[in-house]
Design an enzyme around this catalytic site. Sequence first.
Site, short mmCIF file in Angstrom:
data_model
loop_
_atom_site.label_atom_id
_atom_site.label_comp_id
_atom_site.label_asym_id
_atom_site.label_seq_id
_atom_site.Cartn_x
_atom_site.Cartn_y
_atom_site.Cartn_z
CG HIS A 98 -0.43 0.33 2.51
ND1 HIS A 98 -0.16 -0.61 3.47
CD2 HIS A 98 -0.07 1.52 3.07
CE1 HIS A 98 0.31 -0.03 4.55
NE2 HIS A 98 0.38 1.27 4.34
CG ASP A 126 -0.20 -3.95 2.64
OD1 ASP A 126 0.10 -3.49 1.52
OD2 ASP A 126 -0.41 -3.23 3.63
N GLY A 157 3.17 6.38 8.35
CA GLY A 157 4.57 6.55 7.99
C GLY A 157 5.45 5.43 8.51
CG ASN A 158 5.89 3.91 12.42
OD1 ASN A 158 5.38 4.93 12.83
ND2 ASN A 158 7.05 3.47 12.86
CB SER A 159 3.07 1.59 6.25
OG SER A 159 1.84 1.74 6.91
CG LEU A 168 -7.87 -28.14 -0.31
CD1 LEU A 168 -7.05 -29.41 -0.56
CD2 LEU A 168 -8.11 -27.96 1.19
N GLY A 169 -8.86 -25.93 -3.43
CA GLY A 169 -10.08 -25.99 -4.23
C GLY A 169 -11.34 -26.23 -3.44
CB VAL A 170 -12.51 -26.62 -0.22
CG1 VAL A 170 -12.28 -28.06 -0.65
CG2 VAL A 170 -11.38 -26.15 0.70
CB ILE A 209 -13.63 -23.18 4.32
CG1 ILE A 209 -12.71 -21.96 4.17
CG2 ILE A 209 -13.01 -24.43 3.73
CD1 ILE A 209 -11.39 -22.10 4.91
#
Length: 378
Positions: free
Chosen positions: A6, A36, A108-110, A165-167, A169
């Site tokens: 970001h 992120d 600004g800490n990101s 995996l293709g589920v 949930i």
Amino acid sequence: VVTNNHVIAEANEITLVFNDGTELKAEVVGKDQKTDLAVLKVKSDKPLKSVKFGDSEKARVGEWVIAIGNPFGFGGSVSAGIVSAKQRNIRSGPYDSFIQTDAAINKGNSGGPLFNMDGDVIGINTAIISPSGGSIGIGFSVPSAMAMPVIDQLRQYGETRRGWLGVAIQDVDDDTADALKLGKARGAMVINVDEKGPAKGAGFEREDVIIKFDGKEIRRSSDLPRIVAQTPIGKEVEVLVMRAGKEVTRKVTLGKLDESPQQASLQQKDKADALKPSSLLGLELAPLNAETRRRFMNAIKEGIEGVVVLNVDPNSVAAERRIAAGDVIVEVQREPVKNAGDIKKRLDDLKAQGQKRALFYVASGPEGTLRYVTLPIN
């Protein structure tokens, strides 16, 4: 150089400023919106110092940490605090498992590092909770155990390559655990199996509850996507599921998750009346036919069959469980239903068997998103 996605996502040009005042133009190696994280690259005439990652899994709640960043543009700043919690889910993405700290983290800490007392980076500062925009002692860092595999993939491929995996949930609450005879709420309940996914060929079924994946315990549904994503593509893993109150082991070879962006759409459902509706459990119901489809203005996906909800009593349990007008009840406890009479008969049968709750398989919206809802039979 590692930072948050970001921080640089909308940038046309990126400049890195070092402690000695050196400024270098950077190019993006790769970025991942779901965690992120972003990896940048610079060319320098002199060697650049780096720090090393530590093991965030060994971090303990209460131990001291130090956050470094550039709060409000003042320049490099250091703040100290403790690890307040681990594996925090703040619902910012599908793989949330943050380190929470009370070390002051501000705008600004990101992208800055979270150090342990050995001088190793155990987290990348990413988010804060604050009504004012300033630190109130609740900040979050992506743990190094999650960040390192993503960073390695971005460096190697310029993109992430996650296991699949293709589920679909959802969480298991106490009512659902009772309906499925699990004993206690745990695991991730399968609500749909992708016809083309690895899970289909491995024998997974709807209403399976995954309680262990590749030796790792699944305590809640949010654990599974993160663990699957970190598992190498093509690896065969053992998955322990609860099915009809019994433990079943499945072996599955993971595929590659398609990371292409998908447009999600939300459409408000219109309330409608229909001829001869029936009421049950606070729900006003009618058969799904051309008339009821037309009344909901194409808000019901083609191919979905079942009983349409016309209205919901706002004081009912169904309303609390977010069933809304326009939803379609497809099944009740694994049996397809076509009208309110089918639903009542199924509930009567379950009640005769001593069941107190029933699983409703519900489709919502023009995408036909499927989920399970547990409702009391009485």
